[in-house]
Design a protein around this motif. Structure first.
Motif, PDB file in Angstrom:
ATOM      1  N   SER A  11       0.913  -1.031   0.034  1.00 13.32           N
ATOM      2  CA  SER A  11       0.041  -0.014   0.130  1.00 13.32           C
ATOM      3  C   SER A  11       0.745   1.348  -0.011  1.00 13.32           C
ATOM      4  O   SER A  11       0.503   2.210  -0.831  1.00 13.32           O
ATOM      5  CB  SER A  11      -0.877   0.083   1.089  1.00 13.32           C
ATOM      6  OG  SER A  11      -1.687   1.219   1.280  1.00 13.32           O
ATOM      7  N   ASN A  12       1.863   1.267   0.656  1.00 15.68           N
ATOM      8  CA  ASN A  12       2.693   2.356   0.824  1.00 15.68           C
ATOM      9  C   ASN A  12       3.523   2.511  -0.595  1.00 15.68           C
ATOM     10  O   ASN A  12       3.474   3.677  -0.869  1.00 15.68           O
ATOM     11  CB  ASN A  12       3.848   2.271   2.101  1.00 15.68           C
ATOM     12  CG  ASN A  12       3.507   2.280   3.250  1.00 15.68           C
ATOM     13  OD1 ASN A  12       2.191   2.923   3.553  1.00 15.68           O
ATOM     14  ND2 ASN A  12       4.173   2.024   4.220  1.00 15.68           N
ATOM     15  N   ALA A  13       3.736   1.610  -1.309  1.00 12.22           N
ATOM     16  CA  ALA A  13       4.630   1.610  -2.456  1.00 12.22           C
ATOM     17  C   ALA A  13       3.433   2.282  -3.625  1.00 12.22           C
ATOM     18  O   ALA A  13       3.886   3.270  -4.402  1.00 12.22           O
ATOM     19  CB  ALA A  13       4.978   0.161  -3.043  1.00 12.22           C
ATOM     20  N   LYS A  14       2.133   1.945  -3.524  1.00 16.24           N
ATOM     21  CA  LYS A  14       1.309   2.244  -4.506  1.00 16.24           C
ATOM     22  C   LYS A  14       1.081   3.829  -4.295  1.00 16.24           C
ATOM     23  O   LYS A  14       0.871   4.780  -5.317  1.00 16.24           O
ATOM     24  CB  LYS A  14       0.003   1.506  -4.423  1.00 16.24           C
ATOM     25  CG  LYS A  14       0.151   0.090  -4.889  1.00 16.24           C
ATOM     26  CD  LYS A  14      -1.108  -0.589  -4.596  1.00 16.24           C
ATOM     27  CE  LYS A  14      -0.964  -2.145  -5.211  1.00 16.24           C
ATOM     28  NZ  LYS A  14      -0.697  -2.227  -6.729  1.00 16.24           N
ATOM     29  N   VAL A  15       0.998   4.307  -2.893  1.00 21.83           N
ATOM     30  CA  VAL A  15       0.749   5.564  -2.667  1.00 21.83           C
ATOM     31  C   VAL A  15       1.895   6.605  -2.990  1.00 21.83           C
ATOM     32  O   VAL A  15       1.844   7.566  -3.721  1.00 21.83           O
ATOM     33  CB  VAL A  15       0.523   5.967  -1.021  1.00 21.83           C
ATOM     34  CG1 VAL A  15       0.533   7.504  -0.729  1.00 21.83           C
ATOM     35  CG2 VAL A  15      -0.891   5.450  -0.500  1.00 21.83           C
ATOM     36  N   LEU A  16       3.200   6.168  -3.078  1.00 24.39           N
ATOM     37  CA  LEU A  16       4.291   6.763  -3.281  1.00 24.39           C
ATOM     38  C   LEU A  16       4.324   6.739  -4.805  1.00 24.39           C
ATOM     39  O   LEU A  16       4.792   7.792  -5.387  1.00 24.39           O
ATOM     40  CB  LEU A  16       5.432   5.999  -2.616  1.00 24.39           C
ATOM     41  CG  LEU A  16       6.874   6.719  -3.023  1.00 24.39           C
ATOM     42  CD1 LEU A  16       6.954   8.072  -2.317  1.00 24.39           C
ATOM     43  CD2 LEU A  16       8.020   5.731  -2.528  1.00 24.39           C
ATOM     44  N   ALA A  17       4.090   5.805  -5.473  1.00 25.53           N
ATOM     45  CA  ALA A  17       3.964   5.785  -6.938  1.00 25.53           C
ATOM     46  C   ALA A  17       3.045   6.971  -7.512  1.00 25.53           C
ATOM     47  O   ALA A  17       3.283   7.613  -8.258  1.00 25.53           O
ATOM     48  CB  ALA A  17       3.634   4.408  -7.541  1.00 25.53           C
ATOM     49  N   ASP A  18       1.906   7.029  -6.607  1.00 25.39           N
ATOM     50  CA  ASP A  18       0.710   7.860  -7.294  1.00 25.39           C
ATOM     51  C   ASP A  18       1.482   9.426  -7.115  1.00 25.39           C
ATOM     52  O   ASP A  18       1.258  10.309  -7.814  1.00 25.39           O
ATOM     53  CB  ASP A  18      -0.582   7.753  -6.306  1.00 25.39           C
ATOM     54  CG  ASP A  18      -1.247   6.304  -6.774  1.00 25.39           C
ATOM     55  OD1 ASP A  18      -0.972   6.034  -7.839  1.00 25.39           O
ATOM     56  OD2 ASP A  18      -1.983   5.986  -5.886  1.00 25.39           O
ATOM     57  N   VAL A  19       2.192   9.688  -6.047  1.00 26.01           N
ATOM     58  CA  VAL A  19       2.553  10.922  -5.761  1.00 26.01           C
ATOM     59  C   VAL A  19       3.570  11.316  -6.784  1.00 26.01           C
ATOM     60  O   VAL A  19       3.607  12.226  -7.481  1.00 26.01           O
ATOM     61  CB  VAL A  19       3.401  10.975  -4.293  1.00 26.01           C
ATOM     62  CG1 VAL A  19       3.981  12.217  -4.175  1.00 26.01           C
ATOM     63  CG2 VAL A  19       2.202  10.775  -3.160  1.00 26.01           C
ATOM     64  N   PHE A  20       4.605  10.163  -7.108  1.00 24.65           N
ATOM     65  CA  PHE A  20       5.508  10.412  -8.198  1.00 24.65           C
ATOM     66  C   PHE A  20       4.697  10.872  -9.556  1.00 24.65           C
ATOM     67  O   PHE A  20       5.286  11.692 -10.170  1.00 24.65           O
ATOM     68  CB  PHE A  20       6.378   9.128  -8.213  1.00 24.65           C
ATOM     69  CG  PHE A  20       7.229   9.099  -7.248  1.00 24.65           C
ATOM     70  CD1 PHE A  20       7.679  10.210  -6.335  1.00 24.65           C
ATOM     71  CD2 PHE A  20       8.006   7.867  -6.938  1.00 24.65           C
ATOM     72  CE1 PHE A  20       8.676  10.162  -5.361  1.00 24.65           C
ATOM     73  CE2 PHE A  20       9.075   7.957  -5.971  1.00 24.65           C
ATOM     74  CZ  PHE A  20       9.309   8.711  -4.988  1.00 24.65           C
ATOM     75  N   ASN A  21       3.810  10.009  -9.965  1.00 27.79           N
ATOM     76  CA  ASN A  21       2.851  10.189 -11.291  1.00 27.79           C
ATOM     77  C   ASN A  21       2.391  11.532 -11.116  1.00 27.79           C
ATOM     78  O   ASN A  21       2.515  12.489 -12.388  1.00 27.79           O
ATOM     79  CB  ASN A  21       2.081   9.093 -11.403  1.00 27.79           C
ATOM     80  CG  ASN A  21       2.643   7.882 -11.960  1.00 27.79           C
ATOM     81  OD1 ASN A  21       3.501   7.749 -12.682  1.00 27.79           O
ATOM     82  ND2 ASN A  21       2.014   6.644 -11.478  1.00 27.79           N
ATOM     83  N   ASP A  22       1.710  11.990 -10.020  1.00 24.77           N
ATOM     84  CA  ASP A  22       1.071  13.172 -10.007  1.00 24.77           C
ATOM     85  C   ASP A  22       1.827  14.481  -9.968  1.00 24.77           C
ATOM     86  O   ASP A  22       1.580  15.472 -10.652  1.00 24.77           O
ATOM     87  CB  ASP A  22       0.221  13.168  -8.746  1.00 24.77           C
ATOM     88  CG  ASP A  22      -0.939  12.386  -8.389  1.00 24.77           C
ATOM     89  OD1 ASP A  22      -1.361  11.784  -9.674  1.00 24.77           O
ATOM     90  OD2 ASP A  22      -1.502  12.070  -7.483  1.00 24.77           O
ATOM     91  N   LEU A  23       3.247  13.974  -9.508  1.00 23.53           N
ATOM     92  CA  LEU A  23       4.088  15.367  -9.501  1.00 23.53           C
ATOM     93  C   LEU A  23       5.026  15.464 -10.615  1.00 23.53           C
ATOM     94  O   LEU A  23       5.999  16.147 -10.626  1.00 23.53           O
ATOM     95  CB  LEU A  23       4.890  15.469  -8.103  1.00 23.53           C
ATOM     96  CG  LEU A  23       3.814  15.897  -6.919  1.00 23.53           C
ATOM     97  CD1 LEU A  23       4.548  15.625  -5.585  1.00 23.53           C
ATOM     98  CD2 LEU A  23       3.161  17.083  -7.100  1.00 23.53           C
TER      99      LEU A  23
END
Length: 424
Positions: free
Chosen positions: A290-302
């Motif tokens: 779950s943490n990895a998916k959240v981090l990936a979403d942040v990277f994609n969004d930014l």
């Protein structure tokens, strides 16, 4: 007498270096995907008197006397691994994941036989056939790659490659591929070309044990792994296989490629595997993903570009060439380290720079999850990483990030409050 003196008394410089490393771990955010923090119990097992015992051979069949208690410990590690993974046979003696792979190769291959594996620059591992490693020097190797457009493995293309190359063994597994492997597809291909299937789960051993990642059991004759990444059982390796290959595997490890096992490390595996059988560990493994998916979403969004667009597991591979074309992986690793965020430079598909420079970074979540980080903390960490990468020369930004890193480390200590903490 010298025998009774402490490390600090005998080798104060070594004691100091160890203390400094503990402080480094406590005061930085460890995000190298292949690293983790083991528990006090595992540290206790690995620092035990078992380091004094030679135990060549296997439980009940040793070349030395006095092995009754280390036999018990090794049997415990084996039985717990069988229960965790559903494996028919387990060998817990490999010193590392690479040694485990060596054991498999030595058990069923002859020099010059053929290995088909994932390319290193596309996420594979040195021990899968790279020319600087023994595996690439003893065997004929060809490698499959990820699709350049999607970042995913194309299993139809892999099957075509296998039919043309006619390998003796196909290796699934990686050090930087962020997606789950379709073990059943590779098993089908291996059967078609009369090859063995080795599934190297070094990075996802803990995720497989917790049933939050696909298992290759039933799809591969051989499964290897590391015991110090997502499973937190101390440094070492493991081999699992179908029963018919048990004797060949055991002989390939001892006496084929190793001498006496490191019984203190085997004890760490027994302790760590015991921890992995708890509900708490399953919750941890779920949180890692779950943490990895959240981090990936942040990277994609930014605006960061991720190989394959995201992740299914504990790591992601950032390709800097689009978002930060003037920033190498080496430079990104360095500037992040300067603010207390520890990642590693990594090659990416289509890499044009050397492996010591690279165009990407690999980012993982196991260590921070062990510390207690959840989704909201990962969002903060992702934003901090972007701030540094976007402002590589801005001292004010870096100072602000350092403060945030220090606050997070203080809020989520690793060993504070335990006997490992000098302040207690």
């Amino acid at each position: 007498m010298v025998f009774e003196k402490s490390l600090e008394q005998i080798a104060p410089d070594t004691s100091q270096a160890i203390d400094q490393e503990r402080e480094r771990q406590e005061s930085t955010l460890g995000m190298i995907a292949s690293e983790n923090h083991v528990s006090k119990a595992v540290l206790e097992a690995q620092g035990s008197v078992l380091t004094n015992k030679y135990a060549e051979g296997y439980p009940g069949n040793r070349y030395y006397g006095g092995c009754q208690h280390v036999d018990t410990v090794e049997d415990q590690a084996i039985q717990r691994a069988k229960e965790l993974f559903g494996a028919e046979h387990v060998n817990v003696q490999p010193h590392s994941g690479t040694q485990a792979n060596m054991g498999v190769y030595f058990s069923v291959l002859n020099p010059g036989d053929k290995i088909l594996s994932l390319s290193l620059s596309h996420g594979g591992h040195l021990s899968h056939g790279h020319n600087v490693n023994f595996s690439g020097q003893l065997y004929e190797v060809e490698q499959y790659e990820v699709d350049p457009d999607t970042g995913y493995i194309d299993y139809d293309d892999l099957a075509d490659h296998a039919n043309q190359f006619d390998p003796d063994i196909i290796v699934s597994g990686s050090s930087a591929y962020p997606r789950e492997f379709e073990y059943n597809r590779i098993a089908e291909t291996a059967k078609e070309v009369n090859a063995y299937h080795l599934a190297d789960i070094a990075h996802v051993t803990g995720l497989v044990a917790a049933d939050v990642h696909k298992s290759p059991v039933g799809h591969a004759e051989f499964i290897t792994g590391s015991t110090h990444k997502t499973i937190r059982a101390g440094r070492g390796g493991i081999i699992m296989c179908q029963e018919e290959y048990a004797d060949d595997i055991d002989s390939a490890i001892f006496p084929g490629s190793q001498g006496g096992p490191l019984m203190h490390n085997v004890a760490g595996k027994a302790a760590g595997f015991g921890e992995a059988q708890t509900d708490h560990f399953v919750e941890y493994a779920e949180q890692v993903v779950s943490n990895a998916k959240v981090l990936a979403d942040v990277f994609n969004d930014l605006g960061l570009s991720l190989v394959s667009g995201g992740t299914d597991k504990h790591l992601m591979l950032v390709d800097l060439r689009e978002s930060h074309p003037d920033l190498t992986g080496k430079e990104a690793e360095s500037i992040l380290s300067d603010v207390g965020i520890i990642v590693n430079k990594n090659t990416v598909p289509g890499e044009t720079r050397s492996p010591m420079v690279t165009s990407g970074i690999r980012v993982g979540t196991p260590s921070l999850t062990t510390r207690g980080f959840e989704e909201k903390e990962m969002e903060v960490v992702g934003e901090l990483i972007i701030d540094v990468l976007d402002n590589p020369d801005d001292e004010a930004v870096h100072n602000r990030v350092v403060e945030s890193v220090n606050d997070l480390c203080d809020e989520f200590p690793i060993y504070a409050g335990t006997p490992l903490d000098d302040s207690t």
